[in-house]
Write an enzyme that holds these catalytic residues in place. Structure first.
Site, PDB file in Angstrom:
ATOM      1  N   LYS A 166     -13.916  -4.502   0.576  1.00  0.00           N
ATOM      2  CA  LYS A 166     -14.763  -3.332   0.304  1.00  0.00           C
ATOM      3  C   LYS A 166     -16.266  -3.629   0.307  1.00  0.00           C
ATOM      4  CE  LYS A 166     -11.614  -0.447  -2.394  1.00  0.00           C
ATOM      5  NZ  LYS A 166     -11.367   0.194  -3.684  1.00  0.00           N
ATOM      6  N   ASP A 198     -13.854   6.533  -4.031  1.00  0.00           N
ATOM      7  CA  ASP A 198     -13.118   6.177  -5.260  1.00  0.00           C
ATOM      8  C   ASP A 198     -13.649   6.928  -6.491  1.00  0.00           C
ATOM      9  OD1 ASP A 198     -11.205   4.393  -4.314  1.00  0.00           O
ATOM     10  OD2 ASP A 198     -12.541   2.670  -4.470  1.00  0.00           O
ATOM     11  N   THR A 203       0.826  -1.221   0.000  1.00  0.00           N
ATOM     12  CA  THR A 203       0.000   0.000   0.000  1.00  0.00           C
ATOM     13  C   THR A 203       0.857   1.267   0.000  1.00  0.00           C
ATOM     14  OG1 THR A 203      -1.726   1.252   1.112  1.00  0.00           O
ATOM     15  CG2 THR A 203      -0.263  -0.023   2.542  1.00  0.00           C
ATOM     16  N   LEU A 204       0.407   2.253  -0.778  1.00  0.00           N
ATOM     17  CA  LEU A 204       1.105   3.545  -0.832  1.00  0.00           C
ATOM     18  C   LEU A 204       0.406   4.585   0.036  1.00  0.00           C
ATOM     19  CD1 LEU A 204       1.683   3.612  -4.706  1.00  0.00           C
ATOM     20  CD2 LEU A 204       3.452   3.388  -2.952  1.00  0.00           C
ATOM     21  N   SER A 205      -0.776   4.235   0.550  1.00  0.00           N
ATOM     22  CA  SER A 205      -1.574   5.237   1.266  1.00  0.00           C
ATOM     23  C   SER A 205      -0.890   5.827   2.503  1.00  0.00           C
ATOM     24  CB  SER A 205      -2.938   4.646   1.646  1.00  0.00           C
ATOM     25  OG  SER A 205      -3.670   4.389   0.475  1.00  0.00           O
ATOM     26  N   GLY A 222      -3.139   5.793 -12.443  1.00  0.00           N
ATOM     27  CA  GLY A 222      -3.924   5.585 -11.232  1.00  0.00           C
ATOM     28  C   GLY A 222      -3.443   6.330 -10.000  1.00  0.00           C
ATOM     29  N   ALA A 254     -15.232  -4.664 -15.397  1.00  0.00           N
ATOM     30  CA  ALA A 254     -16.559  -4.506 -14.789  1.00  0.00           C
ATOM     31  C   ALA A 254     -16.536  -4.878 -13.310  1.00  0.00           C
ATOM     32  CB  ALA A 254     -17.568  -5.358 -15.541  1.00  0.00           C
ATOM     33  N   GLY A 255     -15.420  -4.606 -12.640  1.00  0.00           N
ATOM     34  CA  GLY A 255     -15.301  -4.927 -11.217  1.00  0.00           C
ATOM     35  C   GLY A 255     -15.677  -3.730 -10.341  1.00  0.00           C
TER      36      GLY A 255
HETATM   37  P1  NAP Z   1     -11.982  -6.182  -9.314  1.00  0.00           P
HETATM   38  O1  NAP Z   1     -13.246  -5.853  -8.629  1.00  0.00           O
HETATM   39  O2  NAP Z   1     -11.332  -7.500  -9.058  1.00  0.00           O
HETATM   40  O3  NAP Z   1     -12.266  -6.041 -10.908  1.00  0.00           O
HETATM   41  C1  NAP Z   1     -11.280  -6.302 -11.862  1.00  0.00           C
HETATM   42  C2  NAP Z   1     -11.874  -6.297 -13.260  1.00  0.00           C
HETATM   43  O4  NAP Z   1     -10.818  -6.594 -14.186  1.00  0.00           O
HETATM   44  C3  NAP Z   1     -12.946  -7.349 -13.493  1.00  0.00           C
HETATM   45  O5  NAP Z   1     -13.840  -6.891 -14.465  1.00  0.00           O
HETATM   46  C4  NAP Z   1     -12.113  -8.517 -14.021  1.00  0.00           C
HETATM   47  O6  NAP Z   1     -12.847  -9.398 -14.818  1.00  0.00           O
HETATM   48  C5  NAP Z   1     -11.132  -7.790 -14.887  1.00  0.00           C
HETATM   49  N1  NAP Z   1      -9.918  -8.576 -15.085  1.00  0.00           N
HETATM   50  C6  NAP Z   1      -9.132  -9.118 -14.130  1.00  0.00           C
HETATM   51  N2  NAP Z   1      -8.096  -9.764 -14.695  1.00  0.00           N
HETATM   52  C7  NAP Z   1      -8.261  -9.650 -16.038  1.00  0.00           C
HETATM   53  C8  NAP Z   1      -7.548 -10.129 -17.168  1.00  0.00           C
HETATM   54  N3  NAP Z   1      -6.423 -10.862 -17.016  1.00  0.00           N
HETATM   55  N4  NAP Z   1      -8.018  -9.845 -18.394  1.00  0.00           N
HETATM   56  C9  NAP Z   1      -9.129  -9.108 -18.550  1.00  0.00           C
HETATM   57  N5  NAP Z   1      -9.873  -8.618 -17.524  1.00  0.00           N
HETATM   58  C10 NAP Z   1      -9.430  -8.889 -16.294  1.00  0.00           C
HETATM   59  O7  NAP Z   1     -10.855  -5.114  -8.997  1.00  0.00           O
HETATM   60  P2  NAP Z   1     -11.072  -3.521  -8.802  1.00  0.00           P
HETATM   61  O8  NAP Z   1     -11.205  -3.218  -7.362  1.00  0.00           O
HETATM   62  O9  NAP Z   1     -12.121  -3.078  -9.741  1.00  0.00           O
HETATM   63  O10 NAP Z   1      -9.640  -2.969  -9.238  1.00  0.00           O
HETATM   64  C11 NAP Z   1      -9.269  -3.030 -10.600  1.00  0.00           C
HETATM   65  C12 NAP Z   1      -7.950  -2.286 -10.824  1.00  0.00           C
HETATM   66  O11 NAP Z   1      -8.114  -0.907 -10.502  1.00  0.00           O
HETATM   67  C13 NAP Z   1      -6.794  -2.800  -9.964  1.00  0.00           C
HETATM   68  O12 NAP Z   1      -5.619  -2.784 -10.743  1.00  0.00           O
HETATM   69  C14 NAP Z   1      -6.715  -1.790  -8.841  1.00  0.00           C
HETATM   70  O13 NAP Z   1      -5.407  -1.673  -8.321  1.00  0.00           O
HETATM   71  C15 NAP Z   1      -7.133  -0.524  -9.567  1.00  0.00           C
HETATM   72  N6  NAP Z   1      -7.709   0.487  -8.646  1.00  0.00           N
HETATM   73  C16 NAP Z   1      -7.088   1.694  -8.570  1.00  0.00           C
HETATM   74  C17 NAP Z   1      -7.609   2.667  -7.744  1.00  0.00           C
HETATM   75  C18 NAP Z   1      -6.910   3.985  -7.661  1.00  0.00           C
HETATM   76  O14 NAP Z   1      -7.156   4.737  -6.728  1.00  0.00           O
HETATM   77  N7  NAP Z   1      -6.078   4.312  -8.625  1.00  0.00           N
HETATM   78  C19 NAP Z   1      -8.766   2.434  -6.984  1.00  0.00           C
HETATM   79  C20 NAP Z   1      -9.381   1.182  -7.102  1.00  0.00           C
HETATM   80  C21 NAP Z   1      -8.836   0.220  -7.948  1.00  0.00           C
HETATM   81  P3  NAP Z   1     -13.563 -10.713 -14.173  1.00  0.00           P
HETATM   82  O15 NAP Z   1     -14.757 -10.188 -13.468  1.00  0.00           O
HETATM   83  O16 NAP Z   1     -13.856 -11.546 -15.346  1.00  0.00           O
HETATM   84  O17 NAP Z   1     -12.558 -11.311 -13.226  1.00  0.00           O
END
Ligand code: NAP
Length: 276
Positions: A71, A107, A20-22, A242, A132-133
């Protein structure tokens, strides 16, 4: 940092938490404002989440951030959930007010503020989200309120359809659509990668960067300069990584805990020196 019996404790619950970087940006911002606060990372295993949440009251923590994988699961453990967190279905910030725990999601609004800082607006624009996560849900909720259209593409079609359906429930224009494949990317004002593709060295690109035009914006939610960001920059696109969303979602949490606005430049420079 001088820690005394008066110091108010904040932090982050996650698993894993080592990367974590927070803490870096929050502690730098507390110090900069002379606030008697500190921010600590806590490794919380999934089964221990209920105890960890109780400990916020027991240890009189001022509040915490919540990250992967907690979360969604944290929601039923709190006393109150703010509307946007309830709609998004995820909490990333808890505030402890005399033992009452309130859940927020900063977020999506953090994402929007990172755009506002750069004078970028999604109003009346066509936007594409890949993935779509949870992050897509938070960001999509805010984009949906302003954009002309929002297309969502992801590898698991039913999750994409569920997200589209949920977002359209909060939009009378019903202008959120699902895409089976990432095609016609030239028509979007902004393309947002919310998948982890780009974190690992051999990951494929989330889209065909040869099709990008130089007047497009590419936002990658991953904290580092990914191959997508590098290639989009080479194509002349405006790119945002990000770290910007991390800073702004953190700044909103900071304000919820302290009532003070942090210095964004301090948060940014502390992060940049930590990752260099
Ligand atoms: P999440 O709920 O696990 O969702 C990830 C999404 O990416 C899902 O749609 C997943 O598809 C898809 N995915 C995962 N691996 C994949 C692959 N190899 N190929 C294609 N699609 C893939 O995670 P999240 O919380 O949304 O976070 C997603 C990203 O955003 C992470 O890298 C996280 O570090 C980043 N993030 C950044 C911030 C920020 O402040 N900058 C905040 C939140 C998140 P499936 O449903 O099919 O698994």
């Amino acid at each position: 940092m001088k820690i005394t019996g008066h110091t108010k404790i904040t932090g982050i619950f996650g698993y894993p938490i080592e990367h974590t970087l927070s803490p870096v940006m929050h502690n730098a911002a507390f110090e900069n404002l002379g606030l008697d606060y500190c921010y600590v990372p806590f490794l919380v295993l999934p089964d221990d989440l209920p105890y960890a949440v109780k400990s916020i009251r027991a240890l009189n923590l001022r509040g915490v951030n919540i990250t992967i994988p907690h979360k969604e699961k944290v929601i039923p453990l709190l006393d109150e959930i703010k509307e946007e967190a309830s709609i998004i279905g995820a909490v990333n910030t808890i505030v402890n007010t005399n033992g009452k725990l309130t859940g927020y999601n900063t977020d999506g609004i953090g994402f929007i503020q990172s755009l506002t800082e750069k004078n970028i607006s999604v109003e009346g624009k066509d936007i594409l989200i890949i993935g779509a996560g949870g992050a897509a849900r938070s960001v999509g909720y805010y984009i949906n309120q302003k954009a002309k259209s929002l297309a969502i593409s992801g590898r698991t079609q039913y999750k994409v359809e569920n997200l589209v359906k949920d977002l359209n429930r909060f939009n009378k224009n019903k202008n959120v659509i699902s895409l089976k494949n990432v095609t016609h990317i030239e028509k979007y004002y902004m393309i947002i990668n919310t998948t982890p593709l780009g974190l690992k060295d051999n990951d494929p690109l989330p889209l065909d960067t040869d099709l990008l035009r130089k007047d497009q914006i590419v936002y990658d939610l991953i904290y580092k300069k990914t191959p997508l960001i590098q290639k989009a920059t080479e194509k002349g696109c405006l790119t945002i990584d990000g770290l910007e969303m991390l800073i702004w979602q953190g700044a909103i949490s900071f304000e919820l805990w302290t009532g003070r606005r942090p210095d964004i430049a301090i948060m940014r420079s502390s992060l940049l020196s930590a990752i260099r």
